[in-house]
Scaffold this active site. Structure first.
Site, PDB file in Angstrom:
ATOM      1  CG  HIS A  62      -1.688  -1.235   1.415  1.00 44.23           C
ATOM      2  ND1 HIS A  62      -1.750  -1.905   2.610  1.00 44.23           N
ATOM      3  CD2 HIS A  62      -2.423  -1.964   0.536  1.00 44.23           C
ATOM      4  CE1 HIS A  62      -2.505  -2.985   2.477  1.00 44.23           C
ATOM      5  NE2 HIS A  62      -2.920  -3.038   1.222  1.00 44.23           N
ATOM      6  CE  LYS A  72       2.298   3.483   5.104  1.00 47.19           C
ATOM      7  NZ  LYS A  72       1.875   2.201   4.532  1.00 47.19           N
ATOM      8  CE1 TYR A 132       1.760  -0.586   9.129  1.00 46.14           C
ATOM      9  CE2 TYR A 132       0.615  -1.086  11.169  1.00 46.14           C
ATOM     10  CZ  TYR A 132       1.027  -1.457   9.910  1.00 46.14           C
ATOM     11  OH  TYR A 132       0.702  -2.690   9.430  1.00 46.14           O
ATOM     12  CD  GLU A 143      -6.305   2.101   0.253  1.00 44.73           C
ATOM     13  OE1 GLU A 143      -5.926   1.588   1.310  1.00 44.73           O
ATOM     14  OE2 GLU A 143      -7.458   1.973  -0.200  1.00 44.73           O
ATOM     15  CG  ASP A 168      -3.933  -6.331   0.561  1.00 44.86           C
ATOM     16  OD1 ASP A 168      -4.226  -5.165   0.223  1.00 44.86           O
ATOM     17  OD2 ASP A 168      -3.406  -6.594   1.656  1.00 44.86           O
TER      18      ASP A 168
END
Length: 181
Positions: A62, A72, A132, A143, A168
């Protein structure tokens, strides 16, 4: 904290020290001052937590598109995972190259994944838990994702994939027109 460069520009691993005595242990997971060179003007605005139950399960790959791209910092709190980042930066010398690192509480490592990378991981120990830290708020309309098994990327996962979300499984393979993010 020690910042370790990887062979892909921008991807870094943070090795935290831990201090142990008869009571247990202590470790600093985040310090804005020590990570100033990584964060620059970015701020941590969101912290997420995930638990993935099954051995071999994969979450990913992602990313967030501009203008909601994010850095991140990922850390494993329990279990073990193989954490992977794929360079999707338009014009990058390492475009479509990936780098993986094993994260666990024992390793005391964090993975720093900057904007322009897809991220995912595979569970190497049941009931693995990740924390995260994000520099941008999640925006579902921005996204993006690439397939965990895309042959153009060719990630070498340590285990056979056993569990993926329906979402996914539906991500597209990279086509010839894909120039990056």
């Amino acid at each position: 904290m020690k910042i370790i460069e990887t062979q892909i520009a921008g991807l870094k691993v943070i090795k935290s020290d831990f201090f142990q005595d008869s009571r247990g242990l202590f470790s600093r997971f985040f310090c804005a001052k020590e990570l100033e060179l990584i964060l620059n003007d970015r701020k941590i605005v969101q912290i997420n937590y995930s638990v993935t139950n099954d051995l071999g399960a994969i979450r990913g790959m992602h990313y967030q598109n501009k203008p909601h791209s994010e850095m991140k910092i990922i850390r494993c709190l329990k279990g073990r995972v193989y954490d992977v980042a794929v360079d999707l930066r338009k014009g990058s010398q390492s475009f479509l190259k990936w780098y993986g690192v094993e994260l666990s509480p024992e390793s005391n490592l964090a993975y720093v994944i900057p904007e322009g990378f897809a991220h995912g991981f595979q569970v190497l120990e049941e009931d693995s838990q990740l924390l995260y830290l994000h520099t941008a708020f999640y925006s579902p309309e921005f996204e993006g994702a690439v397939r965990f098994d895309d042959p153009k990327i060719n990630i070498s996962w340590p285990l056979n994939p056993t569990d993926l979300s329906e979402k996914d499984k539906r991500h597209a393979y990279i086509n010839e027109e894909f120039e990056g993010v």
